[in-house]
Design an enzyme around this catalytic site. Sequence first.
Site, PDB file in Angstrom:
ATOM      1  N   HIS A 153     -60.711  95.439  56.783  1.00 17.65           N
ATOM      2  CA  HIS A 153     -60.018  94.295  56.197  1.00 17.65           C
ATOM      3  C   HIS A 153     -60.325  92.996  56.931  1.00 17.65           C
ATOM      4  O   HIS A 153     -60.648  93.009  58.115  1.00 17.65           O
ATOM      5  CB  HIS A 153     -58.507  94.512  56.246  1.00 17.65           C
ATOM      6  CG  HIS A 153     -58.054  95.735  55.542  1.00 17.65           C
ATOM      7  ND1 HIS A 153     -56.929  96.433  55.917  1.00 17.65           N
ATOM      8  CD2 HIS A 153     -58.571  96.413  54.486  1.00 17.65           C
ATOM      9  CE1 HIS A 153     -56.760  97.473  55.116  1.00 17.65           C
ATOM     10  NE2 HIS A 153     -57.751  97.490  54.251  1.00 17.65           N
ATOM     11  N   LYS A 212     -57.108  88.839  65.650  1.00 12.29           N
ATOM     12  CA  LYS A 212     -56.085  89.865  65.831  1.00 12.29           C
ATOM     13  C   LYS A 212     -56.141  90.413  67.251  1.00 12.29           C
ATOM     14  O   LYS A 212     -57.219  90.554  67.829  1.00 12.29           O
ATOM     15  CB  LYS A 212     -56.311  91.033  64.861  1.00 12.29           C
ATOM     16  CG  LYS A 212     -56.198  90.665  63.405  1.00 12.29           C
ATOM     17  CD  LYS A 212     -56.528  91.860  62.519  1.00 12.29           C
ATOM     18  CE  LYS A 212     -56.481  91.477  61.060  1.00 12.29           C
ATOM     19  NZ  LYS A 212     -56.940  92.568  60.200  1.00 12.29           N
ATOM     20  N   TYR A 262     -50.309  94.822  65.219  1.00  8.08           N
ATOM     21  CA  TYR A 262     -51.274  93.744  65.039  1.00  8.08           C
ATOM     22  C   TYR A 262     -50.579  92.419  65.359  1.00  8.08           C
ATOM     23  O   TYR A 262     -49.554  92.112  64.764  1.00  8.08           O
ATOM     24  CB  TYR A 262     -51.718  93.576  63.589  1.00  8.08           C
ATOM     25  CG  TYR A 262     -52.008  94.755  62.738  1.00  8.08           C
ATOM     26  CD1 TYR A 262     -53.275  94.919  62.193  1.00  8.08           C
ATOM     27  CD2 TYR A 262     -51.028  95.684  62.391  1.00  8.08           C
ATOM     28  CE1 TYR A 262     -53.556  95.975  61.342  1.00  8.08           C
ATOM     29  CE2 TYR A 262     -51.309  96.749  61.551  1.00  8.08           C
ATOM     30  CZ  TYR A 262     -52.575  96.876  61.025  1.00  8.08           C
ATOM     31  OH  TYR A 262     -52.845  97.922  60.181  1.00  8.08           O
ATOM     32  N   ASP A 280     -58.987 100.165  49.459  1.00  7.79           N
ATOM     33  CA  ASP A 280     -60.035 100.416  50.440  1.00  7.79           C
ATOM     34  C   ASP A 280     -61.196 101.209  49.845  1.00  7.79           C
ATOM     35  O   ASP A 280     -62.344 101.007  50.221  1.00  7.79           O
ATOM     36  CB  ASP A 280     -59.463 101.128  51.666  1.00  7.79           C
ATOM     37  CG  ASP A 280     -58.591 100.207  52.506  1.00  7.79           C
ATOM     38  OD1 ASP A 280     -58.639  98.978  52.307  1.00  7.79           O
ATOM     39  OD2 ASP A 280     -57.860 100.722  53.359  1.00  7.79           O
TER      40      ASP A 280
END
Length: 181
Positions: free
Chosen positions: A62, A72, A132, A170
């Site tokens: 992603h 991140k 995250y 996905d």
Amino acid sequence: MKLIDTPLKDCYIIDAEVFHDERGYFYEKYNEKRFEQITGLNGHFVQDNISKSTYGVLRGLHLQKGDYAQAKLVSCLEGCVWDVAVDLRGNSPSFGQWFGVELSAENNRQFYIPRGFAHGFVVLSEVAIFSYKCDNFYHKESEGSVKFNDPDLNIDWKIPEKEMILSEKDQAAAAFKDKNY
């Protein structure tokens, strides 16, 4: 905090100093000032996300595009995951390369992934809780994804593909060569 370089430009593993005694352990998971000192990067994060997944769940690859791109800082709070970053920055010397690292509740490692990267992980333990920290807010219209099993990337996900559990989104991700991510 200890900074460990990876083969991907601007991507780092961060090991915390963990203090153990008879009661358990303590460590400072994040300190903006120390993060900026050891990385030289802006450590201002604006959104924290947590996911819980079972063995074989693969989330990724992603990214957020354009003005909503995100750096991140990720870690595994419970269990164990294989975490992967792919450099999608066209001008980077590591463009098109991937790097993976095992993150677990036992090793307390964090993985810093800058803007311009795709990111994903697969759960290696029975259950994993994943954290995250993001430096930009999520924006649905700016989502992008790259196929987890793209042959041009040839990522080793550490478990057989037949054991992976993926979302429909996905499974329908773009091919790396299409640059539609």
